[in-house]
Design an enzyme around this catalytic site. Structure first.
Site, PDB file in Angstrom:
ATOM      1  N   LYS A 186      52.669  34.433  31.148  1.00  0.00           N
ATOM      2  CA  LYS A 186      52.464  33.003  31.361  1.00  0.00           C
ATOM      3  C   LYS A 186      51.712  32.361  30.176  1.00  0.00           C
ATOM      4  O   LYS A 186      51.218  33.047  29.294  1.00  0.00           O
ATOM      5  CB  LYS A 186      51.710  32.778  32.674  1.00  0.00           C
ATOM      6  CG  LYS A 186      52.507  33.226  33.914  1.00  0.00           C
ATOM      7  CD  LYS A 186      53.837  32.520  34.056  1.00  0.00           C
ATOM      8  CE  LYS A 186      54.393  32.479  35.464  1.00  0.00           C
ATOM      9  NZ  LYS A 186      54.894  33.723  36.019  1.00  0.00           N
TER      10      LYS A 186
HETATM   11  C1  LIG Z   1      54.929  33.790  37.728  1.00  0.00           C
HETATM   12  C2  LIG Z   1      55.225  32.901  38.870  1.00  0.00           C
HETATM   13  C3  LIG Z   1      54.617  33.052  40.124  1.00  0.00           C
HETATM   14  C4  LIG Z   1      53.778  34.231  40.503  1.00  0.00           C
HETATM   15  O1  LIG Z   1      52.848  34.617  39.633  1.00  0.00           O
HETATM   16  P1  LIG Z   1      52.346  36.143  39.497  1.00  0.00           P
HETATM   17  O2  LIG Z   1      51.028  35.947  38.831  1.00  0.00           O
HETATM   18  O3  LIG Z   1      53.331  36.861  38.630  1.00  0.00           O
HETATM   19  O4  LIG Z   1      52.226  36.704  40.846  1.00  0.00           O
HETATM   20  C5  LIG Z   1      54.864  32.108  41.101  1.00  0.00           C
HETATM   21  N1  LIG Z   1      55.687  31.079  40.877  1.00  0.00           N
HETATM   22  C6  LIG Z   1      56.326  30.916  39.710  1.00  0.00           C
HETATM   23  C7  LIG Z   1      57.213  29.736  39.526  1.00  0.00           C
HETATM   24  C8  LIG Z   1      56.134  31.834  38.679  1.00  0.00           C
HETATM   25  O5  LIG Z   1      56.806  31.701  37.534  1.00  0.00           O
END
Ligand SMILES: *Cc1c(COP(=O)(O)O)cnc(C)c1O
Length: 397
Positions: A186
């Site tokens: 992210k």
């Molecule tokens: C990455 C993501 C999540 C979940 O995040 P994690 O930290 O990987 O559990 C939820 N919603 C969206 C749209 C994402 O891209």
């Protein structure tokens, strides 16, 4: 896209602070931690950076969503309207609280189509969950108006859009609650981690307890003295992960400046190619620019362009054929394939997805390609990629 591309001395320093005290847990151990509270510090930084009253860190973006839903009182029998295009975590969280995901079409913003949302509202609808995909935002004015008219909660899944804004306000801070993911890929990362932000003290207090076994955190230095007003789970972040995030959030503005510059160069190059159009962005100034998302005239040209881009040695996400992000490939959801059975009404509500089609979403996602934008390119690499991307797309038209 990801903050891990620019790890450096800052992350090491923050992690080292924690290693030196040896206290890796975010609660308790007040003496030995010698004043080092990285999770608390990061929560404070999130409040300041995103201009909200409260922030609660969690172990992931998925657990942030689950925690937010629990704190908003969403559960069995409640319908949560969400898009057909998102990461699987969005519906995993809905299902984990026993609520019913109601999938609706996306439009050329790549997130909830307001008219489709209106058509999906039933007496059981409790919340609307837009997912701000690929760095950019949903049409929040339209969605907020629907929430107001029907007395619904707005939960923003801003997991992919940390740092993006809508009309000057941070994504995630506009609804009743919003969530971020700080997983490894992210915009900013803790390696693993997530957060809920909100201006509602009651929602925050519930998030704080729910993500730590129901601890009310009122027992002072003695965790054993905490009360437990309700059940919770262990969705805690560790001090080590929070330390990484603390270094990363301080670099967020730098990341955004790089991403925005890179996107402009790529977009200018691709604008030269006839018949390519771009994702509609309700507030272009607020785009965090993690991706350049564009449309080809039809599914066949989008498939051909994806192939050509990959042949040129570059990445491209054609979400229509991707296993994770679009309804078409969510076979496990459609088959209601779980290790533990759902309550009968939820299983029945999901059964319709086995045969349901979303032609309006197909028409958008089938033509759409996202090109991920790196933080680490040199100017030369950026220019090279822009030229190769445009040439590859042009070659199939
Ligand atoms: C990455 C993501 C999540 C979940 O995040 P994690 O930290 O990987 O559990 C939820 N919603 C969206 C749209 C994402 O891209």
């Amino acid at each position: 896209m990801p903050g891990f591309e620019l790890f450096g001395a800052e992350e090491k320093k923050e992690v080292n602070d924690v290693l030196e005290t040896g206290i890796y847990m975010r609660y308790g151990f007040d003496g030995p931690r010698k004043g080092i509270w990285k999770a608390k510090e990061l929560e404070q930084a999130l409040c300041e950076r995103f201009n909200v009253k409260f922030a609660q860190l969690t172990s992931s973006g998925t657990t942030a969503l689950t925690t937010a839903m629990a704190a908003l009182g969403l559960g069995a029998g409640d319908e949560i309207i969400m898009p057909t295009f998102t990461f699987v975590a969005s519906f995993e969280a809905v299902l984990s609280v026993g609520a019913t995901p109601v999938l609706v079409d996306v439009d050329d913003t790549l997130t909830l189509a307001p008219e489709a949302v209106k058509a999906a509202i039933t007496p059981k609808t409790k919340a609307i969950m837009p997912v701000h995909m690929c760095g950019s935002m949903a049409d929040l004015d339209a969605l907020m108006a629907i929430c107001k008219e029907h007395n619904l909660l707005l939960l923003e899944d801003a997991c992919q859009s940390t740092g993006a804004t809508y009309k000057g306000r941070a994504l995630g801070s506009i609804g009743h609650a919003g969530t971020f993911s700080f997983d490894f890929v992210k915009t900013i990362t803790c390696a693993e981690g997530g957060a809920i932000i909100t201006n509602d003290e009651d929602v925050y207090t519930k998030c704080d307890a729910y993500s730590d076994h129901g601890h009310d955190h009122l027992g002072g230095a003695d965790r054993g003295a905490d009360g437990h007003p309700f059940l919770g789970y262990n969705f805690r972040i560790s001090e080590l992960h929070a330390a990484v995030g603390l270094a990363q959030i301080r670099k967020l503005d730098k990341f955004l400046a790089i991403l925005r510059n890179n996107k402009e160069v790529l977009k200018n190059a691709l604008s030269e190619v006839p018949d390519v159009t771009f994702r509609r962005i309700p507030d272009p100034e607020g785009d965090s620019c993690t991706h350049l998302t564009f449309f080809l005239p039809d599914l066949d040209t989008a498939r051909a362009a994806t192939k050509a881009i990959k042949t040129a040695g570059l990445p491209a996400f054609h979400w229509f054929d991707n296993n994770w992000h679009y309804f078409r490939k969510w076979d496990h959801l459609k088959a209601v394939s779980t290790l533990t059975p759902y309550a009968a009404p939820l299983a029945e509500a999901l059964a319709k997805y086995k045969t349901k089609e979303f032609p309006a979403s197909d028409a958008v996602i089938g033509r759409c390609i996202s090109f991920p934008i790196s933080l680490a390119w040199t100017d030369e690499e950026l220019r090279d990629r822009a030229a190769k991307l445009a040439a590859a797309v042009k070659s199939v038209l």
